[in-house]
Design a protein around this motif. Structure first.
Motif, mmCIF file in Angstrom:
data_model
loop_
_atom_site.group_PDB
_atom_site.id
_atom_site.type_symbol
_atom_site.label_atom_id
_atom_site.label_comp_id
_atom_site.label_asym_id
_atom_site.label_seq_id
_atom_site.Cartn_x
_atom_site.Cartn_y
_atom_site.Cartn_z
ATOM 1 N N ARG A 21 0.831 -1.207 0.000
ATOM 2 C CA ARG A 21 0.000 0.000 0.000
ATOM 3 C C ARG A 21 0.868 1.261 0.000
ATOM 4 O O ARG A 21 0.597 2.227 -0.715
ATOM 5 C CB ARG A 21 -0.899 0.021 1.237
ATOM 6 N N THR A 22 1.920 1.218 0.822
ATOM 7 C CA THR A 22 2.818 2.372 0.911
ATOM 8 C C THR A 22 3.513 2.621 -0.418
ATOM 9 O O THR A 22 3.543 3.755 -0.915
ATOM 10 C CB THR A 22 3.868 2.135 2.014
ATOM 11 N N VAL A 23 4.089 1.583 -0.986
ATOM 12 C CA VAL A 23 4.825 1.713 -2.249
ATOM 13 C C VAL A 23 3.924 2.246 -3.362
ATOM 14 O O VAL A 23 4.298 3.169 -4.096
ATOM 15 C CB VAL A 23 5.452 0.357 -2.650
ATOM 16 N N THR A 30 1.465 11.568 -9.505
ATOM 17 C CA THR A 30 1.497 12.253 -10.794
ATOM 18 C C THR A 30 2.729 13.151 -10.913
ATOM 19 O O THR A 30 3.135 13.490 -12.040
ATOM 20 C CB THR A 30 0.227 13.112 -10.984
ATOM 21 N N TYR A 31 3.297 13.540 -9.803
ATOM 22 C CA TYR A 31 4.522 14.356 -9.798
ATOM 23 C C TYR A 31 5.690 13.477 -10.227
ATOM 24 O O TYR A 31 5.890 12.384 -9.687
ATOM 25 C CB TYR A 31 4.747 14.898 -8.385
ATOM 26 N N ASN A 32 6.487 13.933 -11.187
ATOM 27 C CA ASN A 32 7.484 13.048 -11.790
ATOM 28 C C ASN A 32 8.926 13.367 -11.421
ATOM 29 O O ASN A 32 9.860 12.844 -12.048
ATOM 30 C CB ASN A 32 7.329 13.009 -13.312
ATOM 31 N N ASN A 33 9.132 14.205 -10.408
ATOM 32 C CA ASN A 33 10.509 14.474 -9.983
ATOM 33 C C ASN A 33 10.716 13.937 -8.563
ATOM 34 O O ASN A 33 10.999 14.682 -7.633
ATOM 35 C CB ASN A 33 10.823 15.971 -10.052
ATOM 36 N N ILE A 34 10.538 12.620 -8.443
ATOM 37 C CA ILE A 34 10.639 11.939 -7.149
ATOM 38 C C ILE A 34 11.773 10.924 -7.183
ATOM 39 O O ILE A 34 11.912 10.154 -8.143
ATOM 40 C CB ILE A 34 9.319 11.225 -6.791
ATOM 41 N N GLU A 35 12.578 10.956 -6.147
ATOM 42 C CA GLU A 35 13.588 9.928 -5.906
ATOM 43 C C GLU A 35 13.067 9.053 -4.771
ATOM 44 O O GLU A 35 12.814 9.544 -3.670
ATOM 45 C CB GLU A 35 14.914 10.578 -5.502
ATOM 46 N N TYR A 36 12.902 7.760 -5.046
ATOM 47 C CA TYR A 36 12.352 6.858 -4.032
ATOM 48 C C TYR A 36 13.475 6.026 -3.406
ATOM 49 O O TYR A 36 14.178 5.297 -4.098
ATOM 50 C CB TYR A 36 11.286 5.959 -4.642
ATOM 51 N N VAL A 37 13.624 6.159 -2.089
ATOM 52 C CA VAL A 37 14.666 5.464 -1.334
ATOM 53 C C VAL A 37 13.998 4.496 -0.367
ATOM 54 O O VAL A 37 13.158 4.912 0.447
ATOM 55 C CB VAL A 37 15.539 6.463 -0.539
ATOM 56 N N VAL A 38 14.340 3.228 -0.449
ATOM 57 C CA VAL A 38 13.774 2.214 0.449
ATOM 58 C C VAL A 38 14.903 1.572 1.257
ATOM 59 O O VAL A 38 15.878 1.075 0.691
ATOM 60 C CB VAL A 38 13.002 1.134 -0.324
ATOM 61 N N ASP A 49 9.970 -9.869 -1.321
ATOM 62 C CA ASP A 49 9.302 -10.309 -2.551
ATOM 63 C C ASP A 49 8.398 -9.204 -3.086
ATOM 64 O O ASP A 49 8.333 -8.975 -4.303
ATOM 65 C CB ASP A 49 8.473 -11.570 -2.276
ATOM 66 N N ILE A 50 7.699 -8.519 -2.178
ATOM 67 C CA ILE A 50 6.842 -7.403 -2.596
ATOM 68 C C ILE A 50 7.697 -6.281 -3.177
ATOM 69 O O ILE A 50 7.387 -5.727 -4.243
ATOM 70 C CB ILE A 50 6.021 -6.871 -1.407
ATOM 71 N N LEU A 51 8.769 -5.920 -2.487
ATOM 72 C CA LEU A 51 9.627 -4.825 -2.948
ATOM 73 C C LEU A 51 10.256 -5.138 -4.298
ATOM 74 O O LEU A 51 10.402 -4.255 -5.146
ATOM 75 C CB LEU A 51 10.710 -4.534 -1.913
ATOM 76 N N ASN A 52 10.616 -6.393 -4.520
ATOM 77 C CA ASN A 52 11.230 -6.777 -5.799
ATOM 78 C C ASN A 52 10.256 -6.622 -6.963
ATOM 79 O O ASN A 52 10.676 -6.400 -8.105
ATOM 80 C CB ASN A 52 11.755 -8.210 -5.720
ATOM 81 N N LYS A 53 8.946 -6.710 -6.684
ATOM 82 C CA LYS A 53 7.937 -6.498 -7.736
ATOM 83 C C LYS A 53 8.010 -5.072 -8.280
ATOM 84 O O LYS A 53 7.707 -4.825 -9.448
ATOM 85 C CB LYS A 53 6.531 -6.739 -7.170
ATOM 86 N N TYR A 54 8.429 -4.133 -7.418
ATOM 87 C CA TYR A 54 8.447 -2.720 -7.782
ATOM 88 C C TYR A 54 9.865 -2.174 -7.867
ATOM 89 O O TYR A 54 10.060 -0.960 -7.834
ATOM 90 C CB TYR A 54 7.642 -1.923 -6.745
ATOM 91 N N ARG A 55 10.812 -3.064 -8.007
ATOM 92 C CA ARG A 55 12.225 -2.673 -7.949
ATOM 93 C C ARG A 55 12.586 -1.605 -8.974
ATOM 94 O O ARG A 55 13.400 -0.714 -8.702
ATOM 95 C CB ARG A 55 13.112 -3.922 -8.132
ATOM 96 N N ILE A 58 12.037 1.902 -7.708
ATOM 97 C CA ILE A 58 12.787 2.301 -6.517
ATOM 98 C C ILE A 58 14.180 2.740 -6.955
ATOM 99 O O ILE A 58 14.924 1.966 -7.543
ATOM 100 C CB ILE A 58 12.870 1.141 -5.503
ATOM 101 N N ASN A 59 14.522 3.981 -6.696
ATOM 102 C CA ASN A 59 15.802 4.521 -7.143
ATOM 103 C C ASN A 59 16.977 4.054 -6.314
ATOM 104 O O ASN A 59 18.067 3.796 -6.840
ATOM 105 C CB ASN A 59 15.760 6.057 -7.132
ATOM 106 N N VAL A 60 16.779 3.965 -5.010
ATOM 107 C CA VAL A 60 17.848 3.530 -4.100
ATOM 108 C C VAL A 60 17.257 2.468 -3.172
ATOM 109 O O VAL A 60 16.240 2.715 -2.515
ATOM 110 C CB VAL A 60 18.399 4.704 -3.264
ATOM 111 N N PHE A 61 17.899 1.306 -3.144
ATOM 112 C CA PHE A 61 17.381 0.205 -2.324
ATOM 113 C C PHE A 61 18.499 -0.405 -1.494
ATOM 114 O O PHE A 61 19.559 -0.750 -2.019
ATOM 115 C CB PHE A 61 16.747 -0.867 -3.218
ATOM 116 N N VAL A 62 18.257 -0.519 -0.197
ATOM 117 C CA VAL A 62 19.211 -1.127 0.720
ATOM 118 C C VAL A 62 18.462 -2.150 1.566
ATOM 119 O O VAL A 62 17.386 -1.851 2.089
ATOM 120 C CB VAL A 62 19.867 -0.081 1.652
ATOM 121 N N SER A 63 19.017 -3.348 1.680
ATOM 122 C CA SER A 63 18.443 -4.361 2.571
ATOM 123 C C SER A 63 19.577 -4.964 3.392
ATOM 124 O O SER A 63 20.401 -5.717 2.881
ATOM 125 C CB SER A 63 17.722 -5.455 1.771
ATOM 126 N N GLU A 64 19.607 -4.595 4.673
ATOM 127 C CA GLU A 64 20.650 -5.060 5.585
ATOM 128 C C GLU A 64 20.201 -4.825 7.017
ATOM 129 O O GLU A 64 19.329 -3.977 7.261
ATOM 130 C CB GLU A 64 21.967 -4.313 5.317
#
Length: 250
Positions: A21-23, A30-38, A49-55, A58-64
């Motif tokens: 829901r959040t993603v 509609t605004y197209n100048n967004i950097e998405y950091v997860v 698995d959910i995050l990989n669907k929208y990879r 997502i501009n910056v992704f860290v999982s640790e």
């Protein structure tokens, strides 16, 4: 046209139920100048698995693994490159798909933009407006009676932000907003709902510790005696709120 870059940062750990829901509320803007950091805390419940669907969105992704929510939020803040930053953590949502566009169209080059927040339950159903209504004109002094603007409803110029103070494990967001608000020259109320907040969270589960941290923060900003006095007013307002709503529901 004023069209700054906005970094939206999502912190998540093992929340497969709510993360989608959040993603969707972010990548559908509609605004197209967004950097998405997860920033994911090494989830193992299917969240990845959910995050990989929208990879691709997502501009910056860290999982640790991390050392707590504010450690994770500091990681996101350090990686953000936008003119403004917004934290929209797992379970919360941007109010509507045109919200970001409307915020930046409301007034150019503010230091802070803010609006109202709708509460939602675990099923995503509306519980109405937050008890703390956003003030008409917000300054750093407005937190003396409680957090009158929710974390999810405030867009702050990144140059005004500092890392979250990890002395606080539950209420560092209050301190973070206050630090930025004290520096801000132009703060704009967009006068509409901008976020949906999932009720609950760690500060509710550890309410006593959260209250102690909030008192410590407010004492630092407003002084000991005013903070004691203001907490008396907070207690009265809270009691009146519940009494009024109890009468309404009876």
């Amino acid at each position: 046209m004023f069209k700054p870059k906005l970094s939206i940062i999502t912190i998540v750990y093992n929340n497969v139920r709510d993360i989608e829901r959040t993603v969707k509320s972010i990548i559908g803007q509609t605004y197209n100048n967004i950097e998405y950091v997860v920033i994911d805390g090494a989830s193992n419940d299917g969240t990845l698995d959910i995050l990989n669907k929208y990879r691709q969105s997502i501009n910056v992704f860290v999982s640790e693994p991390d050392k707590g929510i504010y450690d994770a939020m500091n990681k996101g803040l350090a990686l953000a490159t936008g003119d403004y930053v917004l934290f929209m953590n797992s379970g919360d949502e941007i109010y509507a798909l045109n919200t970001v566009a409307n915020i930046f169209a409301s007034s150019p080059d503010a230091d802070i933009y803010y609006g109202e927040t709708e509460m939602i339950n675990d099923a995503g159903e509306s519980l109405g407006q937050r008890r703390h209504q956003a003030p008409k004109n917000f300054t750093w002094r407005d937190f003396k009676y409680g957090m009158s603007v929710s974390h999810q409803a405030i867009y702050i110029k990144r140059s005004l932000t500092e890392p979250y103070d990890k002395r606080y494990s539950l209420s560092a967001d209050i301190d973070w907003i206050l630090k930025a608000a004290k520096k801000a020259k132009k703060i704009v109320n967009v006068n509409h709902y901008v976020a949906k907040y999932l009720v609950g969270g760690m500060s509710k589960k550890k309410h006593r510790q959260s209250l102690k941290e909030r008192f410590r923060i407010m004492r630092e900003y407003y002084g000991l005696i005013p903070t004691i006095f203001n907490h008396g007013i907070i207690a009265f307002n809270l009691g009146w709120y519940w009494l009024k709503n109890r009468r309404t529901n009876d």
